[in-house]
Design a protein around this motif. Structure first.
Motif, PDB file in Angstrom:
ATOM      1  N   GLU A 274       2.206   8.017  -1.923  1.00  0.00           N
ATOM      2  CA  GLU A 274       1.295   8.892  -1.188  1.00  0.00           C
ATOM      3  C   GLU A 274       0.399   8.133  -0.211  1.00  0.00           C
ATOM      4  O   GLU A 274      -0.425   8.736   0.485  1.00  0.00           O
ATOM      5  N   THR A 275       0.507   6.817  -0.160  1.00  0.00           N
ATOM      6  CA  THR A 275      -0.357   6.027   0.713  1.00  0.00           C
ATOM      7  C   THR A 275      -0.168   6.431   2.175  1.00  0.00           C
ATOM      8  O   THR A 275       0.960   6.579   2.651  1.00  0.00           O
ATOM      9  N   ASP A 276      -1.285   6.578   2.864  1.00  0.00           N
ATOM     10  CA  ASP A 276      -1.247   6.951   4.275  1.00  0.00           C
ATOM     11  C   ASP A 276      -0.496   5.891   5.080  1.00  0.00           C
ATOM     12  O   ASP A 276      -0.676   4.691   4.856  1.00  0.00           O
ATOM     13  N   PRO A 277       0.379   6.303   6.016  1.00  0.00           N
ATOM     14  CA  PRO A 277       1.154   5.338   6.804  1.00  0.00           C
ATOM     15  C   PRO A 277       0.295   4.288   7.507  1.00  0.00           C
ATOM     16  O   PRO A 277       0.676   3.124   7.601  1.00  0.00           O
ATOM     17  N   ASP A 278      -0.873   4.691   7.991  1.00  0.00           N
ATOM     18  CA  ASP A 278      -1.741   3.728   8.669  1.00  0.00           C
ATOM     19  C   ASP A 278      -2.249   2.666   7.696  1.00  0.00           C
ATOM     20  O   ASP A 278      -2.402   1.491   8.062  1.00  0.00           O
ATOM     21  N   ARG A 279      -2.494   3.068   6.464  1.00  0.00           N
ATOM     22  CA  ARG A 279      -2.951   2.093   5.462  1.00  0.00           C
ATOM     23  C   ARG A 279      -1.809   1.166   5.052  1.00  0.00           C
ATOM     24  O   ARG A 279      -2.021  -0.008   4.744  1.00  0.00           O
ATOM     25  N   LEU A 280      -0.594   1.695   5.039  1.00  0.00           N
ATOM     26  CA  LEU A 280       0.563   0.842   4.749  1.00  0.00           C
ATOM     27  C   LEU A 280       0.714  -0.229   5.823  1.00  0.00           C
ATOM     28  O   LEU A 280       0.929  -1.411   5.517  1.00  0.00           O
ATOM     29  N   ARG A 281       0.609   0.175   7.062  1.00  0.00           N
ATOM     30  CA  ARG A 281       0.695  -0.797   8.161  1.00  0.00           C
ATOM     31  C   ARG A 281      -0.431  -1.812   8.071  1.00  0.00           C
ATOM     32  O   ARG A 281      -0.239  -3.000   8.323  1.00  0.00           O
ATOM     33  N   ASP A 282      -1.615  -1.344   7.714  1.00  0.00           N
ATOM     34  CA  ASP A 282      -2.770  -2.232   7.595  1.00  0.00           C
ATOM     35  C   ASP A 282      -2.529  -3.300   6.534  1.00  0.00           C
ATOM     36  O   ASP A 282      -2.799  -4.487   6.757  1.00  0.00           O
ATOM     37  N   ALA A 283      -1.994  -2.885   5.383  1.00  0.00           N
ATOM     38  CA  ALA A 283      -1.708  -3.841   4.315  1.00  0.00           C
ATOM     39  C   ALA A 283      -0.662  -4.849   4.758  1.00  0.00           C
ATOM     40  O   ALA A 283      -0.800  -6.061   4.526  1.00  0.00           O
ATOM     41  N   PHE A 284       0.386  -4.366   5.399  1.00  0.00           N
ATOM     42  CA  PHE A 284       1.456  -5.252   5.859  1.00  0.00           C
ATOM     43  C   PHE A 284       0.936  -6.280   6.855  1.00  0.00           C
ATOM     44  O   PHE A 284       1.197  -7.480   6.730  1.00  0.00           O
ATOM     45  N   LEU A 285       0.185  -5.837   7.852  1.00  0.00           N
ATOM     46  CA  LEU A 285      -0.299  -6.736   8.900  1.00  0.00           C
ATOM     47  C   LEU A 285      -1.291  -7.755   8.358  1.00  0.00           C
ATOM     48  O   LEU A 285      -1.308  -8.910   8.786  1.00  0.00           O
ATOM     49  N   LYS A 286      -2.118  -7.351   7.408  1.00  0.00           N
ATOM     50  CA  LYS A 286      -3.077  -8.286   6.818  1.00  0.00           C
ATOM     51  C   LYS A 286      -2.356  -9.407   6.077  1.00  0.00           C
ATOM     52  O   LYS A 286      -2.670 -10.586   6.253  1.00  0.00           O
TER      53      LYS A 286
END
Length: 311
Positions: A274-286
């Motif tokens: 259920e994680t928001d796509p923007d938060r997924l991208r944020d985790a990946f990029l960090k």
């Protein structure tokens, strides 16, 4: 990173190193000529870090000699060198049969049709002493239909007594123990095409690790060779299937991987769907940039606790 671990601290190393293949892969496999020396350096450190009851299970695939349809012996020399030069014991040899594996090598199998498809990997189970922790009752497999019928009425199928081989068989042979003892041939298809890891990679437009092994493979050995709370380590983590399974099985775990893009994408295995796509991208990029990410923050967002994904 291995050097930083305390000696005698790890219960199981479950790993699949880059294979010594002729064609170079994106994950950096070594040439066959230097492969064993390179891997020996890791194995020496693993030996020191394992507990006396600990084990290392290594998934190693075979290969052909360059330009000829004759097999390399590197994967067979590996256990000999590990045991003779480091002091490991070969607790047992396992074989992973992947019925979904594509025909290879193309030149000898598909084009010239002079070799059969290579569908089996070696799984070497090494132990630090002759008596590693192990309990096969934790990995029992379902009984065959014939065995189920035998347990219903053993007298229809055999009579107690000594066989020509010298083995004695009694009526206790038909006792229901909750499952059959597995063989050392593990038939597991490697066909994952969905799930949070694959979906996450598609979302952030990053390549999936090209050599992931199926979750059932580390699951078997984690259940077989460790208890809840034990420490499991993967020294060539890739997409971190081992860590995902260890978490689901209630083990503590460490995963080492030198490529930050693979580490970053592996976070998708531990984040809720259920994680928001923007938060997924944020985790990946960090993570890809080298910054730490606390995945518990993402579970908090969905009122779940880290670890509940498996439930």
């Amino acid at each position: 990173m291995l050097k930083q671990l305390p000696d005698n601290s790890i219960d199981l190393v479950m790993t699949s190193p880059p294979f010594a293949l002729q064609r170079q892969k994106a994950y950096g496999n070594k040439d066959q000529a230097e492969y064993l020396d390179w891997l020996m350096d890791f194995a020496k450190l693993v030996y020191a870090k394992l507990k006396p009851t600990g084990s290392m299970v290594m998934d190693v695939g075979g290969a052909y000699q360059k330009g000829t349809p004759s097999r390399s012996l590197y994967h067979l020399r590996l256990p000999i060198r590990f045991c003779d030069e480091i002091g490991f014991f070969l607790a047992e040899d396992f074989y992973w049969y992947n019925p979904a594996k594509l025909p290879s090598p193309i030149e000898w199998v598909n084009k010239r049709k002079i070799r059969a498809k290579d569908s089996v990997n070696n799984l070497w189970w090494f132990s630090k002493t002759e008596w590693p922790k192990a309990d096969v009752s934790k990995v029992l497999v379902p009984y065959s239909d014939r065995m189920l019928k035998l347990m219903e009425d053993p007298s229809k199928f055999y009579k107690p007594g000594t066989r020509p081989s010298g083995h004695g068989i009694s009526t206790g042979f038909a006792k229901d123990n909750g499952g059959a003892i597995p063989s050392n041939l593990l038939q597991i298809s490697n066909t994952e095409s969905n799930g949070t890891y694959v979906a996450g990679c598609k979302l952030v437009d990053t390549a999936r690790h090209p050599a992931r092994f199926p979750a059932k493979l580390p699951e078997f050995f984690i259940r077989f060779l460790t208890d809840p709370g034990d420490v499991v380590l993967d020294i060539f983590a890739g997409s971190n299937t081992t860590g995902q399974v260890a978490e689901a099985e209630g083990r503590r775990w460490l995963s080492f991987e030198e490529r930050l893009d693979y580490v970053a994408a592996s976070a998708f295995r531990f984040l809720p769907k259920e994680t928001d796509p923007d938060r997924l991208r944020d985790a990946f990029l960090k993570i890809e940039s080298g910054a730490p990410v606390d995945v518990t923050d993402y579970w908090t967002q969905t009122n779940l606790k880290f670890g509940e994904a498996a439930e």
